[in-house]
Design an enzyme around this catalytic site. Structure first.
Site, short mmCIF file in Angstrom:
data_model
loop_
_atom_site.label_atom_id
_atom_site.label_comp_id
_atom_site.label_asym_id
_atom_site.label_seq_id
_atom_site.Cartn_x
_atom_site.Cartn_y
_atom_site.Cartn_z
N MET A 217 0.81 -1.20 0.00
CA MET A 217 0.00 0.00 0.00
C MET A 217 0.86 1.26 0.00
SD MET A 217 -3.04 -1.12 2.65
CE MET A 217 -4.07 0.30 2.26
N HIS A 218 0.23 2.38 -0.29
CA HIS A 218 0.75 3.74 -0.07
C HIS A 218 1.80 4.22 -1.07
CE1 HIS A 218 -1.29 3.11 3.71
NE2 HIS A 218 -0.36 2.31 4.18
N ASP B 160 -2.62 -5.13 0.42
CA ASP B 160 -2.16 -6.44 0.86
C ASP B 160 -2.87 -6.95 2.12
OD1 ASP B 160 -0.92 -4.51 2.42
OD2 ASP B 160 1.12 -5.16 1.96
#
Length: 484
Positions: A79-80, A236
């Site tokens: 992520m991110h 995830d």
């Protein structure tokens, strides 16, 4: 057949899942990380694509008939990560990852610019999130920022290269600080605070919905049909939840992957920014989740393995499957800073209690316990009202029976090792690919895996670990001034 891919930090994992829900085959390709400056963590976006295509090539070379039967594909991803694309759809710079801590100054700026941030996004501004990274780029690389046409997360970039479509799912989008998490839509207010607008964002879909069709040239490459659908997929952790069948409010698990997560499903948007808990959309419509996040879980053991030039399995073997009690050595696992509960990108790792007689086994045990203590911090941050009375254990750390027992003793609740726990995110992605292709009932597809072993807190060790945890908690405030 259904295909799931997890675009991780250390590698890409791909799994083939049959109609019965069983994993038929797996493949993996490794990825490299770059740390060009202190607190920086970057990757080449095209390396994700090469690894993803290579992993499917590997499956197709060994299981050509199975791959040819694939009807739906799902993607899970770290992520991110800020993947900045120009007008030509090509990356303008390496992606800035989830464990990058350079934008701590910009986090304070974003909080000041947007007083409604917590109410809309449901989360504190942390350097790992995507939005502060764009403020950093605007300040330090203005020539790059001016050319940004789209911002994609890692798995969305892989999907774009597989399908030609720029699409993101709700769970991953919730980790950007640009999503109105309660309403499940991009927030113009939050985007404006970072100098962006809705045109910079990909189209949104739910994780179990169709995102796009696989590009014809790739369908031909792998002998698939022309109408293979690629689902919205998930971040995830949400994908791991789908793989574990954690789709009912109150379901929880502990992930010991590169990072660590205590995850709890909720039936509504439940922000708790005061304790640095994340509140995100789940991968299925009408569900959300809370997470406590530690940045270096299995990564802490991998770091020690590298420092000692000894494989992790060899480090763990002498300790067996149980230890009598806590190590006299204490370890802070803040190798990349920490999120929950400290929200401190500058926090650093440390050993305490070293003596001339300290041996390797005590240091290894301290690392396992330090991560377990951090997980207890995460559990506490979720609050007593969380109702978490047991957790399934997933991620690379789930391979260790010793680590599972330490977690049970430290957390004071049963911990269960489950079948396919190491590929939970990829399995969850495959299930989302199936749901997009077939529109089946998620409750029938997202079933719980078989539990391989259960570990309960030992009365002989629980009190000692409780005392050790409270001693361990004193280290962060005592050593904070030494963080670099």
């Amino acid at each position: 057949m259904y295909l799931g891919m997890d675009i991780g930090t250390s590698g890409v994992k791909a799994v083939l899942v049959n109609e019965a829900g069983a994993i038929v085959a797996t493949a993996a390709r490794e990825l490299a990380l770059s740390h060009p400056a202190p607190l920086w963590s970057e990757q080449d976006p095209d390396a994700w694509v090469d690894a993803a295509i290579g992993a499917i090539d590997d499956l197709a070379s060994v299981h050509p008939s199975d791959v040819a039967q694939v009807r739906g594909i799902g993607l899970s991803g770290q992520m991110h990560g800020a993947t900045l694309l120009g007008e030509d759809g090509r990356p303008l710079r390496p992606a800035i990852l989830w464990n990058d801590g350079r934008s701590h100054v910009e986090c304070k700026e974003l909080e000041a610019r947007c007083p409604s941030l917590h109410a809309i996004a449901g989360n504190l501004a942390m350097p790992g999130f995507t939005a502060p990274k764009l403020l950093w780029v605007a300040r330090h690389e203005p020539e790059i920022f001016e050319r940004v046409a789209k911002v994609l997360l890692p798995k969305a970039y892989v999907r774009y290269r597989l399908t030609g479509e720029m699409v993101e799912d709700m769970s991953d989008a919730a980790g950007t600080l640009w999503l109105d998490v309660g309403q499940r839509r991009w927030s113009a207010v939050l985007l404006h605070a970072t100098g962006l607008d809705l045109h910079h964002m990909p189209r949104l879909v739910e994780g179990s919905e169709i995102g796009a069709a696989l590009a014809p040239e790739l369908s031909r490459r792998w002998g698939m049909a022309k109408d293979v659908m690629v689902a919205g997929g998930a971040g995830d952790c949400a994908a791991s939840a789908i793989g574990l069948g954690a789709i009912t409010p109150g379901d929880a698990f502990l992930s010991l992957g590169t990072s660590g997560v205590v995850f709890r499903v909720t039936d509504s948007f439940a922000p708790a920014p005061a304790s640095a808990v994340h509140a995100f959309c789940h991968a299925l419509p009408g569900l959300w989740h809370q997470m406590g996040v530690m940045l270096a879980a299995a990564a802490s053991l991998a770091w020690l393995s590298g420092v000692m030039a000894t494989p992790a399995a060899a480090l763990l073997a002498p300790l067996g499957e149980t230890v009598r009690g806590p190590s006299p050595v204490k370890f802070l696992p803040y190798l990349d800073g920490e999120r929950t509960p400290h929200n401190d990108a500058a926090a650093s790792g440390a050993f305490a209690g070293l003596r001339g007689a300290t041996g390797r086994d005590q240091i290894v045990q301290a690392v396992l316990e330090g991560v377990a203590f951090a997980a207890r911090d995460n559990l506490a941050a979720l609050g007593n009202a969380s109702g978490i009375t047991e957790v399934d254990l997933v991620g690379g750390g789930s391979r260790s029976a010793l680590w599972a027992q330490i977690c049970a003793d430290v957390l004071g609740i049963p911990v269960h090792r489950v079948e396919e726990g190491e590929v939970g995110a990829a399995l969850g992605a495959a299930r989302l690919g199936r749901l997009a292709a077939t529109n089946e009932n998620p409750a029938q597809i997202c079933t719980r895996p078989r539990r391989l072993a259960s570990f309960t807190p030992r009365a002989s060790a629980e009190a000692a670990y409780d005392e050790a945890y409270h001693q361990w908690r004193k280290l962060y405030p005592a050593l904070k001034e030494f963080s670099l």
